[in-house]
Design an enzyme around this catalytic site. Structure first.
Site, PDB file in Angstrom:
ATOM      1  CB  CYS A   1      -0.958  -0.004   1.184  1.00 43.73           C
ATOM      2  SG  CYS A   1      -2.132  -1.355   1.104  1.00 43.73           S
TER       3      CYS A   1
ATOM      4  CG  HIS B   1      -3.137   3.819   1.622  1.00 46.94           C
ATOM      5  ND1 HIS B   1      -3.619   3.361   0.415  1.00 46.94           N
ATOM      6  CD2 HIS B   1      -3.207   2.763   2.481  1.00 46.94           C
ATOM      7  CE1 HIS B   1      -3.953   2.089   0.537  1.00 46.94           C
ATOM      8  NE2 HIS B   1      -3.728   1.705   1.777  1.00 46.94           N
TER       9      HIS B   1
ATOM     10  CG  ASN C   1      -6.663  -0.542   1.024  1.00 50.52           C
ATOM     11  OD1 ASN C   1      -5.917  -0.158   0.124  1.00 50.52           O
ATOM     12  ND2 ASN C   1      -6.217  -0.945   2.194  1.00 50.52           N
TER      13      ASN C   1
END
Ligand code: UT7
Length: 323
Positions: free
Chosen positions: A114, A250, A280
């Site tokens: 990520c 993020h 996500n």
């Protein structure tokens, strides 16, 4: 005079299929209410059969090239952040290179889960600062739907697919924090935390595997480490939180995003939020948010932006840039 990596184009691609939270109620002991309350996610996009990380990355790259008024011939390098490349090798980046019809320059993948897009931005900025490249296409693209365990309600409701791209161009700045472009970076990892977020398979263990996460443990690390890395990067640029126009975080969980902004003393009015619509998307989430934030009219030339991300590794970091 300082060579800076300045954003001159953005683009993104989201697969057509939108999956609302309610769809998971049919197969799992979960609810739209729980997913919204605990994560802020309302829906996500899933890639169609045959759609891959490189095909989505190529679509986002084409949109960014159009936005910049450039063609693939104008690009010297492609840096693609992904943990879900089409094949073990070659890199997804070289596949994008071919799909764009780009026959010169170089292309490679960056894998920091990520945090991948933050790592890719740092790499691209260094390539430009060193004179190795004048224009770099930086992409984040993921098909996390392919590594979900659909029986694990604690993970499979959280992730989505998509791609975002930026074009960075070498421009000369005065060497101050008023310059446009990437002003500072901060990267970190700590491999002792491997078991908090990983895929339980891979080439050298002879399997594909599924994503496994101790979500509440990752959550605890996230707010503390994200606020710290963002503050460190700002300090390196000679700036502090009050100079920030936009945090572009993020997009994993609205509560992490809110907690980080609060720790930095910033209001949610200064945060670009897309987690409700994308879920996500790992390394794709920041370039998606930058592209969508610009499209919405939130991000404007001259704005000071801090991006920050954390994920498997653990790996985390931040980039400060002036749009
Ligand atoms: O992008 C990479 C980095 N990743 C992240 O940043 C993710 C970080 N973590 C998170 O976003 C959150 O920890 C989650 C959204 C994953 C979970 O939220 P939480 O508030 O930390 O919940 P929890 O894991 O502590 O679980 C609370 C309860 C548990 O039940 P018990 O043990 O209290 O009875 C879970 O079994 O919620 C249960 N639960 C669910 N319930 C309904 C877990 N998943 C679900 C679900 N639906 N989908």
């Amino acid at each position: 005079m300082t060579r800076r990596a300045v954003v001159v184009g953005t683009g993104h691609y989201l697969p057509e299929r939108v999956v609302e939270n309610a769809e998971f109620e049919k197969t799992l002991d979960t609810s739209d209410e729980w997913i919204r309350a605990r994560s802020g996610i309302e829906r996500r996009h899933f890639a169609a059969e045959g759609e891959t990380t490189s095909s989505m990355a190529t679509a986002a790259a084409k949109a960014a090239l159009d936005d910049a008024g450039l063609t693939a011939d104008d690009i010297d390098a492609i840096v693609l952040a992904t943990s879900t490349a089409d094949l073990t090798f070659p890199s997804a980046a070289t596949m994008v290179q071919a799909q764009l019809g780009m026959t010169r320059g170089f292309a490679f993948d960056v894998q920091a889960v990520c945090a991948g897009f933050v790592y890719a931005l740092c790499n691209a900025s260094a390539l430009i600062a060193s004179g190795q490249a004048d224009r770099v296409l930086v992409i984040g693209a993921e098909t996390f739907s392919r590594i979900m365990d659909w029986s694990d309600r604690s993970t499979c409701v959280l992730f989505g697919d998509g791609a975002g791209a930026l074009i960075l161009e070498a421009q000369t700045g005065a060497g101050t924090s008023d310059d446009r472009g990437i002003l500072s970076t901060d990267l970190n990892s700590d491999g002792r935390y491997k078991d908090l977020l990983y895929v339980d398979g891979g080439v050298s263990t002879q399997s594909t595997g599924h994503l496994r996460m101790q979500g509440n443990q990752v959550f605890r690390h996230a707010v503390e480490k994200l606020a710290k890395t963002a503050t460190t990067a700002l300090e390196r640029a000679g700036l502090d939180a009050k100079d920030v126009d936009w945090i572009v975080p993020h997009q994993a969980n609205i509560r992490i995003i809110q907690g980080t902004a609060k720790k930095m003393g910033l209001s949610m009015d200064n945060v670009v939020v897309t987690v409700q619509d994308h879920g996500n998307t790992s390394a794709a989430s920041i370039p998606l948010a930058l592209s969508v934030g610009k499209e919405r009219g939130q991000i404007k030339p001259g704005d000071l932006i801090v991006t920050e991300a954390i994920g498997g590794g653990l790996a985390w970091g931040a980039v400060v840039l002036r749009w």
